[in-house]
Design an enzyme around this catalytic site. Structure first.
Site, PDB file in Angstrom:
ATOM      1  N   ASN A  37       0.830  -1.203   0.000  1.00 45.16           N
ATOM      2  CA  ASN A  37       0.000   0.000   0.000  1.00 45.16           C
ATOM      3  C   ASN A  37       0.866   1.256   0.000  1.00 45.16           C
ATOM      4  O   ASN A  37       1.618   1.450  -0.950  1.00 45.16           O
ATOM      5  CB  ASN A  37      -1.094  -0.019   1.071  1.00 45.16           C
ATOM      6  CG  ASN A  37      -0.654  -0.253   2.473  1.00 45.16           C
ATOM      7  OD1 ASN A  37      -0.125  -1.304   2.815  1.00 45.16           O
ATOM      8  ND2 ASN A  37      -0.883   0.719   3.344  1.00 45.16           N
ATOM      9  N   ASP A  38       0.823   2.117   0.981  1.00 50.68           N
ATOM     10  CA  ASP A  38       1.422   3.448   0.892  1.00 50.68           C
ATOM     11  C   ASP A  38       2.904   3.435   0.518  1.00 50.68           C
ATOM     12  O   ASP A  38       3.683   2.644   1.063  1.00 50.68           O
ATOM     13  CB  ASP A  38       1.325   4.171   2.241  1.00 50.68           C
ATOM     14  CG  ASP A  38      -0.089   4.301   2.751  1.00 50.68           C
ATOM     15  OD1 ASP A  38      -1.021   3.852   2.076  1.00 50.68           O
ATOM     16  OD2 ASP A  38      -0.249   4.861   3.855  1.00 50.68           O
ATOM     17  N   GLN A  54       4.650   0.189   2.235  1.00 52.23           N
ATOM     18  CA  GLN A  54       3.954  -0.698   3.157  1.00 52.23           C
ATOM     19  C   GLN A  54       3.817  -2.071   2.494  1.00 52.23           C
ATOM     20  O   GLN A  54       3.278  -2.190   1.394  1.00 52.23           O
ATOM     21  CB  GLN A  54       2.579  -0.128   3.492  1.00 52.23           C
ATOM     22  CG  GLN A  54       2.620   1.181   4.265  1.00 52.23           C
ATOM     23  CD  GLN A  54       2.880   0.964   5.739  1.00 52.23           C
ATOM     24  OE1 GLN A  54       1.961   0.739   6.508  1.00 52.23           O
ATOM     25  NE2 GLN A  54       4.134   1.015   6.146  1.00 52.23           N
TER      26      GLN A  54
END
Length: 509
Positions: A37-38, A54
């Site tokens: 993710n991020d 992430q």
């Protein structure tokens, strides 16, 4: 016996078949296995770009977040490295959450040893296994060479949230204060006790001892952000010079959770927005409360700029997560055991208070010239030069008099269509339709009204299962996961008079 989380992650990576999946991107950074993710800790060092992110290697069977790590010399081809941050300490055993990086110059020792040249700040997440109560703390990892990573022995730097706020206290971004040499600032996303979102600012001279300055405020915004969502995630500030006015401005980019969608705009589960002003102390002055989405696509969140050392300045480059919450059910998790990707890096500029974004790697001068000039009164016409390729970069423009033009990716049975529609009064709309693709759960069709005067130009970076659209001069950007039929290649133009732009196409596969 304590579990060796590093060894477990490496074993999962070594077993992975993700790269063999026909949906796995060629030039977008995706996880070697599991979930991404991020973007985190992005930095440039000696011409090499490092992206941390992430990373949940055991997804979907176990939710445990590491920091993954990859590097690139050209922003297109990424080499994966071992995970950089392992959630194996008492303060992050529920996950090493998002944060950013600082690269120190030789004359910026701050009293630190050479082994601390690279600084990574992140949120340690800890949940009580019985009560599920959360504790969030801000932590530090240092590295001498971007190969070895060491947690600061006195972690956490900020062990708990301050009074007046909940445990939703995360995502540190740290930067040098351009108005106070020798000083560093940190911005954190928080939730107030009244369950509204905000951001906090801290200051330090040594990157170790941090003092709270206060909450970021907007004195000229007439209360526009006083009750703006229930939590602010991934806040960050970018300083840019406006191309029209020549004024230096601070652009706040953040992800306010809980703002209501409009008839057109902010339709994602969680949006990402920006506003423009001048940061003075804890006040973003000359910000009138106007805000806009950074990216109008179905999938975009948590963007972050690359950090640089002062002696190696360069353009502002931004990367986002081509995903959003609750979107882990994409086809790739079944076919390849992986999900999500990052966007390609984008150069960022400001013009008349509007954020402009363009792919950071321009098309080369010897890019292919397309054979698509001519009239096509019905249907879509294949672009011969893209046939057989599932990963490419393309630039097109249309005659301003053409009332309908665009691009189709995939075959008629399983495709994504991108169309520009012009009304008699000159109003223009972009319509992106993926209703006939393999992934539609979080949006099948979206219409975006184009700003007045938007040139009829389209730049596309398509990479197997992810597509990024840059419209006109880059004032409108649209990111989507474009799962067309497995192995589908090529594209077709829609319209009567679509022209290639000089040096208009390059294939990556």
């Amino acid at each position: 016996m304590t579990e060796d989380l590093r060894a477990a992650a490496l074993e999962a990576i070594n077993r992975s078949q993700a790269a063999a999946d026909s949906d796995y991107p060629v030039v977008h950074l995706a996880p070697p296995v599991g979930r991404l993710n991020d973007p985190n800790g992005l930095l440039v060092e000696g011409g090499t770009y490092h992206a941390f992110y992430q990373f949940s290697p055991f997804h979907p069977h176990r939710k445990l977040v590491y920091w993954g790590h990859a590097s690139s010399d050209d922003l297109l081809h990424w080499t994966q490295h071992e995970p950089a941050i392992i959630p194996d300490s008492y303060y992050d055993r529920s996950g090493a959450y998002s944060g950013g990086a600082v690269v120190l110059d030789e004359d910026e020792a701050c009293g630190l040893p050479a082994s601390s040249r690279y600084q990574f700040f992140y949120t340690g997440n800890l949940k009580d296994p019985v009560t599920d109560e959360r504790t969030a703390s801000q932590c530090l990892v240092t590295s001498p060479d971007l190969e070895r990573f060491t947690k600061w022995p006195d972690n956490p730097l900020l062990p708990a949230h301050p009074a007046g706020y909940t445990a939703h206290f995360r995502d540190p971004q740290v930067w040098r204060d351009p108005d106070d040499p020798g000083s560093f600032r940190m911005i954190l996303g928080v939730q107030r006790e009244d369950l509204t979102g905000a951001a906090l600012l801290y200051r330090s001279e040594d990157l170790r001892s941090w003092r709270l300055e206060g909450e970021l405020s907007f004195p000229d915004a007439d209360g526009a952000f006083d009750h703006f969502g229930y939590m602010w995630e991934c806040p960050g500030l970018v300083r840019l010079t406006d191309e029209l006015t020549g004024q230096v401005r601070d652009v706040l980019i953040w992800c306010p959770q809980g703002i209501a969608p409009e008839d057109e705009g902010y339709e994602n589960i969680f949006p990402c927005v920006y506003t423009v002003g001048c940061l003075e102390g804890t006040e973003l002055r000359e910000c009138d409360g106007t805000f806009a989405e950074v990216d109008r696509g179905f999938e975009f969140y948590a963007p972050q700029p690359f950090a640089r050392r002062p002696s190696e300045p360069g353009p502002v480059l931004l990367v986002g997560w081509a995903g959003n919450a609750s979107q882990d059910d994409q086809p790739s998790i079944e076919t390849g055991g992986w999900v999500h990707a990052l966007t390609v890096p984008r150069t960022v500029a400001l013009r008349g208070g509007r954020l402009l974004q363009r792919p950071a790697v321009p098309l080369p001068a010897d890019a292919a010239a397309l054979s698509i000039v001519g009239r096509r009164l019905e249907g879509a016409t294949p672009i011969r030069e893209l046939d057989g390729h599932g990963s490419w970069h393309l630039r097109l423009e249309a005659d301003p008099a053409d009332a309908r033009w665009g691009l189709r990716i995939g075959d008629e049975a399983c495709c994504v269509t991108i169309e520009f529609l012009y009304d008699d009064d000159g109003a223009a709309r972009l319509v992106v339709d993926r209703s006939r693709s393999r992934y539609t759960r979080h949006g099948a069709t979206r219409t975006v009204t184009l700003p007045a005067g938007t040139p009829p130009r389209l730049e596309v970076v398509h990479d197997r299962s992810i597509t990024e659209l840059f419209v006109g001069d880059g004032a409108l950007v649209f990111t989507l996961r474009s799962f067309v039929a497995p192995g589908t290649t090529g594209a077709s133009v829609i319209g009567e008079s679509v022209h290639p732009v000089a040096g208009c196409a390059v294939c990556f596969d």
